[in-house]
Enzyme design. Sequence first.
Site, PDB file in Angstrom:
ATOM      1  N   ASP A  53       1.958  20.967 -50.660  1.00 45.55           N
ATOM      2  CA  ASP A  53       2.135  21.225 -52.097  1.00 45.55           C
ATOM      3  C   ASP A  53       2.182  19.909 -52.867  1.00 45.55           C
ATOM      4  O   ASP A  53       2.283  19.902 -54.097  1.00 45.55           O
ATOM      5  CB  ASP A  53       3.357  22.110 -52.373  1.00 45.55           C
ATOM      6  CG  ASP A  53       4.636  21.542 -51.814  1.00 45.55           C
ATOM      7  OD1 ASP A  53       4.614  20.437 -51.242  1.00 45.55           O
ATOM      8  OD2 ASP A  53       5.691  22.202 -51.964  1.00 45.55           O
ATOM      9  N   LYS A 122       4.228  26.182 -43.760  1.00 46.12           N
ATOM     10  CA  LYS A 122       5.385  25.282 -43.728  1.00 46.12           C
ATOM     11  C   LYS A 122       6.356  25.709 -44.821  1.00 46.12           C
ATOM     12  O   LYS A 122       5.937  26.078 -45.918  1.00 46.12           O
ATOM     13  CB  LYS A 122       4.953  23.822 -43.917  1.00 46.12           C
ATOM     14  CG  LYS A 122       6.134  22.845 -43.964  1.00 46.12           C
ATOM     15  CD  LYS A 122       5.724  21.408 -43.686  1.00 46.12           C
ATOM     16  CE  LYS A 122       5.156  20.660 -44.862  1.00 46.12           C
ATOM     17  NZ  LYS A 122       6.059  20.519 -46.025  1.00 46.12           N
ATOM     18  N   GLU A 191      11.562  14.322 -43.471  1.00 48.63           N
ATOM     19  CA  GLU A 191      11.107  13.400 -44.519  1.00 48.63           C
ATOM     20  C   GLU A 191      12.231  12.482 -44.966  1.00 48.63           C
ATOM     21  O   GLU A 191      13.337  12.938 -45.306  1.00 48.63           O
ATOM     22  CB  GLU A 191      10.558  14.205 -45.711  1.00 48.63           C
ATOM     23  CG  GLU A 191      10.029  13.306 -46.828  1.00 48.63           C
ATOM     24  CD  GLU A 191       9.146  14.023 -47.842  1.00 48.63           C
ATOM     25  OE1 GLU A 191       8.816  15.215 -47.634  1.00 48.63           O
ATOM     26  OE2 GLU A 191       8.792  13.385 -48.849  1.00 48.63           O
TER      27      GLU A 191
HETATM   28  O1  KIV Z   1       3.392  18.378 -49.410  1.00 46.72           O
HETATM   29  C1  KIV Z   1       3.297  17.449 -48.599  1.00 46.72           C
HETATM   30  O2  KIV Z   1       2.366  16.629 -48.638  1.00 46.72           O
HETATM   31  C2  KIV Z   1       4.324  17.322 -47.581  1.00 46.72           C
HETATM   32  C3  KIV Z   1       4.312  16.090 -46.730  1.00 46.72           C
HETATM   33  C4  KIV Z   1       4.836  14.951 -47.498  1.00 46.72           C
HETATM   34  C5  KIV Z   1       5.036  16.286 -45.454  1.00 46.72           C
HETATM   35  O3  KIV Z   1       5.152  18.172 -47.450  1.00 46.72           O
END
Ligand code: KIV
Length: 273
Positions: A53, A122, A191
């Site tokens: 996202d 995710k 993260e």
């Molecule tokens: O949205 C994204 O790019 C992420 C990464 C930073 C892991 O969640």
Amino acid sequence: MSTYQPERARKVTTHQLQAMKMRGEKIAMLTAYDYSMAKILDAAGIDVLLVGDSASNVIAGHETTLPITLDQMIYHASSVVRGVERALIVVDIPFGSYQGNSREALTSAIRIMKESGAHAVKMEGGEEIRQSVERVLSAGVPVMGHLGLMPQSIYKFGTYNVRAKQEAEAEQLIKDAQVLEECGCFAIVLEKIPASLAKKVTESVKIPIIGIGAGQHVDGQVLVTHDMLGITKDFAPRFLRRYAELHEIMNIGVKAYIQDIKNCDFPSERESY
Ligand code: KIV
């Protein structure tokens, strides 16, 4: 140092990521939001592509990841799917499409899988989204967790600083990782947390841990492609390594194109019909 040669024929699965952790092979993951970039990254041998996202930031120019919609994520994901032969494709369920409502989580996950053809989703959070994670998993949709700095909760955190430096938050994070493993998540992104904590989490669960700003004692790494290739220019956190300066290369190319047009050098006879 040997040059890594990906196995071209075999598609990457969640089971293979688990096997990679077991044999100590690091997992390489990057973000992708469109067909052309996905094709390049897949051909180079990336293991996992995340339709993050973060598209809300790097593609749409929003300040946070909150505005991106489920429909927009599905559009990005289906574009990525068309460019990929080998990598496992994971899609972020966007803010407002799963928190606090497990039925909505299931509906969102099923829409992503059906309409984009991606392989997994995710979700950001631990204990507090347990019901949503379990419900999505119960439909046979693989789930990757995301703990530490969770950009969808930026207004709760109030800052993009390193998370879990205090003991209470660190302990909760370890518990959350164990909850996500217990639920059946196939991997977890950590993260922006201290490297020592990421190491502890990696050793305390059997599933692969993918770090971003979480040090090297994890099972793999992820970066936002636009940041690591230097397409974005002003974002320079400590954890980011730039592997190219595409901003400069693109700038030179575009300036040369403009010059050629202004000088009536383009198109030439050879470039005309
Ligand atoms: O949205 C994204 O790019 C992420 C990464 C930073 C892991 O969640």
